[in-house]
Write a protein that holds these residues in place. Structure first.
Motif, PDB file in Angstrom:
ATOM      1  N   ASP A  96     -15.711 -84.640  49.912  1.00  0.00           N
ATOM      2  CA  ASP A  96     -15.429 -83.812  51.082  1.00  0.00           C
ATOM      3  C   ASP A  96     -13.934 -83.557  51.238  1.00  0.00           C
ATOM      4  OD1 ASP A  96     -18.119 -83.665  51.719  1.00  0.00           O
ATOM      5  OD2 ASP A  96     -18.062 -85.439  52.993  1.00  0.00           O
ATOM      6  N   LYS A 108     -13.040 -80.871  48.961  1.00  0.00           N
ATOM      7  CA  LYS A 108     -13.527 -79.585  49.456  1.00  0.00           C
ATOM      8  C   LYS A 108     -12.576 -79.012  50.494  1.00  0.00           C
ATOM      9  CE  LYS A 108     -16.936 -76.571  49.364  1.00  0.00           C
ATOM     10  NZ  LYS A 108     -17.281 -75.866  48.117  1.00  0.00           N
ATOM     11  N   PRO A 122     -23.564 -82.425  52.170  1.00  0.00           N
ATOM     12  CA  PRO A 122     -22.678 -82.843  53.261  1.00  0.00           C
ATOM     13  C   PRO A 122     -23.383 -83.173  54.565  1.00  0.00           C
ATOM     14  CG  PRO A 122     -22.488 -80.485  52.860  1.00  0.00           C
ATOM     15  CD  PRO A 122     -23.286 -81.048  51.740  1.00  0.00           C
ATOM     16  N   CYS A 134     -18.916 -88.796  45.543  1.00  0.00           N
ATOM     17  CA  CYS A 134     -19.777 -88.604  46.717  1.00  0.00           C
ATOM     18  C   CYS A 134     -20.059 -89.898  47.456  1.00  0.00           C
ATOM     19  CB  CYS A 134     -21.085 -87.929  46.330  1.00  0.00           C
ATOM     20  SG  CYS A 134     -22.262 -89.023  45.525  1.00  0.00           S
ATOM     21  N   TRP A 194     -17.128 -76.533  59.401  1.00  0.00           N
ATOM     22  CA  TRP A 194     -17.318 -77.626  58.460  1.00  0.00           C
ATOM     23  C   TRP A 194     -18.750 -78.139  58.564  1.00  0.00           C
ATOM     24  CZ3 TRP A 194     -15.153 -79.540  54.287  1.00  0.00           C
ATOM     25  CH2 TRP A 194     -15.595 -80.787  53.817  1.00  0.00           C
ATOM     26  N   PRO A 195     -19.448 -78.353  57.470  1.00  0.00           N
ATOM     27  CA  PRO A 195     -18.965 -78.246  56.089  1.00  0.00           C
ATOM     28  C   PRO A 195     -18.838 -76.811  55.614  1.00  0.00           C
ATOM     29  CG  PRO A 195     -21.286 -78.820  56.109  1.00  0.00           C
ATOM     30  CD  PRO A 195     -20.838 -78.860  57.551  1.00  0.00           C
ATOM     31  N   TYR A 250     -22.866 -77.384  46.692  1.00  0.00           N
ATOM     32  CA  TYR A 250     -22.372 -78.274  47.736  1.00  0.00           C
ATOM     33  C   TYR A 250     -23.291 -78.289  48.957  1.00  0.00           C
ATOM     34  CZ  TYR A 250     -19.023 -80.338  51.029  1.00  0.00           C
ATOM     35  OH  TYR A 250     -18.405 -81.125  51.963  1.00  0.00           O
TER      36      TYR A 250
END
Length: 823
Positions: free
Chosen positions: A24, A27, A40, A87, A673-674, A683
């Motif tokens: 994250d 990202k 996410p 992750c 977000w995400p 993702y």
């Protein structure tokens, strides 16, 4: 914001909240780390290993606890002997992450090659082609050619139904577990799971009916391959062939953001048709999820039963007419009569409501909302405000849910309230019967249907543990419905709940407020514009000089209202279909569906949102606001009617709550977000980024009258010992006219039935499958019995919109039906 940590990813120094995962953090920095199993919105499991990266950490001096420095003064970094999964690894201060090294590339190539050993070579025909993460990541990171023979691949069953809505191609599945984890952890419907082991591992369903969940379609969005597909889209189109259009779900008051994928095709005679409905991200409303009703329930807009021409009653019969004939005839009927009543349903847009309100008030008539639930004026004064987001509820806050089954009536609100409880918010559920939300409740208030107001009164008294939990909450959100309540009782309930917010000092807090669980998408919009329900609707219709019905079917819902309409002087109907009400009309106007026009709806949270036209309008149909304006023009009443945006501008100028709003402002977006719906599909899944508008919540109206008193309403006691309190309840899949054309849902639609507690059924001497006659006055209905332990004693539950003319609860006489002997 919590503590921040600084780290370096691929030479880029970034600061992110402590505890964030590397994937994250990357990202947020604009660096993509490929994933298959990670999502996410779900807890990580580290199954697929696609996200392997090199991770280095500062070397710490054990004596001082400080980083050891290099000669140039920078911290000495020690990289681990093995790659780590981005992750599952949280960031830490001074961490250095490498995502593009040779060793990382080799690991990714190996993972891709391993997955392809058991994956079919059917990309040319796979439904995921063009938006497939495996396909894209193979091109980016995979080997140029395979070392394995086709004959060595696994060959498993294809087109395996996990129920009638979702199909599984077993040999395409890469066993990432996203679908299983979503159903277990997010939807709380653990109806699919892994079966067997090793290379024989596969997804199966354990429920009956198969894949029994209201959120099953979301698994097809987050599946990173073409293993899961929906029945209505399978082999239907390619992503690059379709045009995406932003829209809003029309089925309930949540206002989920949708994307309608459209394609012109020969099978439809060259028309543009909707091929699928997908979620569009709005973290304030539906996040990235939609329920299956919103996904599969659009087919009514394409029904061949749609009205395609105005109708005018001539010599006692409805005959086709031109638009000019019908408009002139409608205006003449209104001009000659006084006492005009506009009866409007919650399927209308704000623009439709506004124009209709202008005409009826100009004619000194009444604007009546077709609803059996009240309280919208209290939502205007005490609803959520500003940028309030249910995602902000957590420890120290509280949620009260009264007289509603959110899982059936507003599934995405159920999901978000569940999540609030999981974050630590105190959830209190008050209902006469168990509901699925109670699994997450800290307190459950059970009552007889006749005691609901008394129970809420006890919360105001402040003596019970539930009352104390509500009083000490920082923020309090109250969802209220109408189950077991008359219109008047629902008004009293809303008043008391508003008083609870005021009494606890929470009414002015931005993340506190009332939310009404309305039966339709824009019922709150009707309240905002001035429409109000009528407790004596039958009398009002019967004595009206003219009745103008829009987006409602009172005659089809209630024979008493049908009789009342027969007595009205003149009846105008605007609808999609030739309903029972339309059959009794003097003029019928064919209207456009939400997929063919633009407009706005106001959700139960008072968020105004735009929907856009996705397909060309059905020939010879017009939007409701335009029809109203054209009738008004014949009456000499000037109204804007050519453009929905111009009508909205007039609305915003006239109504203080809408001041400053415009279609341009409703189309504004901010980064969410995400980050989903972007170039990478691995993702967040196949979810659309929101570039067409997040909507705007209306400002609260001034508090107005004191709340020290509320209507003195009591639910009438049982007229006799053997009386049964018949209660209409909401089922997500009803048989309303906007859902019946969706043939995919036919097997799951609620049927006309009577649900009884075991004790009540025993008293009547019936079992499941037998018949009971219920009657009140001249009304009688014979229904099939289903015995259900969750039904309160002395009550009978009947699903709404299943053909049983029951709009509000009532006491009835019940007896076992005597069947006629068969010849």
């Amino acid at each position: 914001m919590g503590k921040m940590v600084t780290l370096t990813i691929d030479g880029q120094v970034i600061s992110v909240p402590q505890g964030m995962l590397i994937v994250d953090a990357a990202k947020k920095a604009g660096i993509d780390i490929p994933v298959f199993c990670y999502h996410p919105k779900m807890e990580p499991v580290g199954m697929c290993r696609m996200c392997l990266v090199e991770v280095g950490r500062p070397v710490i001096d054990r004596t001082t606890g400080q980083p050891i420095l290099e000669a140039d003064g920078t911290p000495k970094i020690q990289f681990g002997p093995k790659l780590e999964t981005a992750c599952t690894t949280p960031v830490s201060e001074g961490m250095v992450v490498r995502t593009q090294t040779q060793v990382v590339a080799e690991a990714r190539r190996g993972i891709i090659e391993f997955l392809l050993t058991s994956h079919p070579l059917d990309c040319p025909i796979c439904d995921k082609g063009g938006e497939c993460p495996l396909q894209n990541l193979t091109m980016a990171y995979g080997p140029g050619e395979s070392r394995f023979q086709y004959e060595d691949k696994m060959h498993l069953a294809k087109h395996v139904p996990l129920g009638e809505l979702i199909y599984l191609d077993r040999e395409r599945c890469i066993l990432c577990g996203r679908c299983v984890r979503f159903q277990s952890n997010v939807a709380d419907d653990p109806v699919i799971a892994f079966s067997q082991r090793g290379r024989a591992l596969q997804i199966v369903t354990f429920s009956e009916p198969g894949f029994d969940s209201y959120f099953s379609g979301n698994t097809t969005d987050i599946c990173p391959v073409g293993a899961l597909t929906t029945a209505d889209f399978r082999f239907g189109a390619r992503p690059w062939e379709m045009i995406p259009t932003a829209s809003i779900c029309p089925h309930c008051p949540v206002g989920c953001n949708l994307t309608l994928n459209v394609r012109r095709e020969a099978a439809a005679g060259g028309r543009e048709v909707i091929k699928r409905v997908m979620p569009r991200q709005n973290e304030w409303v539906n996040e990235i999820w939609i329920c299956d009703k919103g996904r599969f329930g659009y087919h009514y807009t394409e029904s061949p039963e749609r009205l395609r021409q105005p109708l005018v009653r001539k010599n006692g019969r409805l005959e086709p007419a031109t638009w000019e004939e019908a408009l002139a005839f409608a205006a003449e009927g209104l001009r000659e009569r006084s006492g005009v009543v506009a009866l409007a349903g919650g399927r209308l847009s704000n623009e439709d409501f506004f124009n209709l309100y202008q005409v009826v008030t100009a004619r000194q008539g009444r604007a009546v909302l077709y609803s059996t639930m009240a309280g919208g004026d209290y939502v205007q004064r005490y609803g959520l405000s500003g940028d309030a987001n249910l995602a902000g509820l957590g420890k120290g806050d509280a949620v009260l849910v009264v007289a509603t089954d959110l899982h059936e009536e507003a599934p995405l609100w159920w999901l978000r309230v569940k999540q609030a409880a999981e974050r630590g918010a105190t959830l209190i559920v008050a209902n006469a019967r168990p509901t699925k939300l109670e699994r997450y409740a800290a307190h459950v208030i059970r009552y007889a249907y006749s005691e609901v107001l008394e129970k809420v009164q006890s919360l105001l008294a402040g003596e019970s543990p539930e009352a104390q939990a509500l009083a000490k909450a920082t923020n309090l959100v109250i969802f209220f419905g109408q189950e077991g309540l008359s219109l008047e009782a629902s008004e009293a309930l809303a008043t008391m709940l508003a008083r609870l917010l005021v009494q606890n000092g929470q009414a002015e807090r931005p993340l506190s407020g009332l939310v009404a669980v309305w039966p339709h998408a824009n019922t709150q919009g009707g309240w905002e514009i001035g429409f109000r329900p009528d407790p004596d609707l039958a009398h009002t219709l019967a004595t009206a000089g003219a009745v103008w019905v829009a987006a409602a079917d009172p005659a089809g819902d209630d024979p008493i209202l049908a009789q009342a309409l027969e007595k009205a002087g003149f009846v105008i109907v605007q609808d999609l279909f030739l309903t029972e009400t339309a059959r009794r009309a003097d003029v019928v106007f064919p209207v456009q569906a939400f997929t063919e026009r633009e407009g706005t709806w106001t959700s139960g949270e008072r968020r105004v949102q735009r929907f856009y036209p996705a397909v060309p309008e059905l020939e010879n149909t017009r939007p409701d606001f335009m029809i109203v304006a054209q009738v008004a023009d014949h009456l000499g009443i000037p109204l804007v009617g050519r453009s929905a945006s111009r009508v909205f501008d007039e609305l915003a100028r006239a109504l203080p709550a809408f001041a400053g709003l415009s279609y341009t402002r409703l189309a504004e977006v901010v980064e969410q977000w995400p980050l989903v719906g972007r170039g990478d599909l691995y993702y967040g899944g196949t979810v659309y980024e929101n570039t067409q508008g997040l909507g705007v919540r209306l400002a609260r109206m001034s508090a107005g009258a004191e709340l020290s008193e509320w209507p003195a309403v009591e639910i009438a006691p049982a007229p006799a010992d053997d009386a049964l309190y018949l209660v209409p309840v909401v089922r997500l899949y009803d048989q309303g006219q906007t859902l019946v054309p969706s043939h995919l849902l036919q097997q799951r639609m609620a049927r006309a039935a009577l649900y009884l507690a075991p004790a009540t059924a025993a008293q009547l001497g019936v079992q499941t499958g037998e018949r009971v006659e219920v009657s009140a006055g001249e009304w009688a209905e014979t229904l099939t019995v289903y015995v259900d332990a969750n039904v309160p004693v002395k009550a009978g539950l009947v699903p709404r919109s299943t053909g049983v003319p029951l709009r509000q609860p009532l006491w009835v006489r019940a007896q076992r039906a005597v069947l006629e002997p068969q010849p």
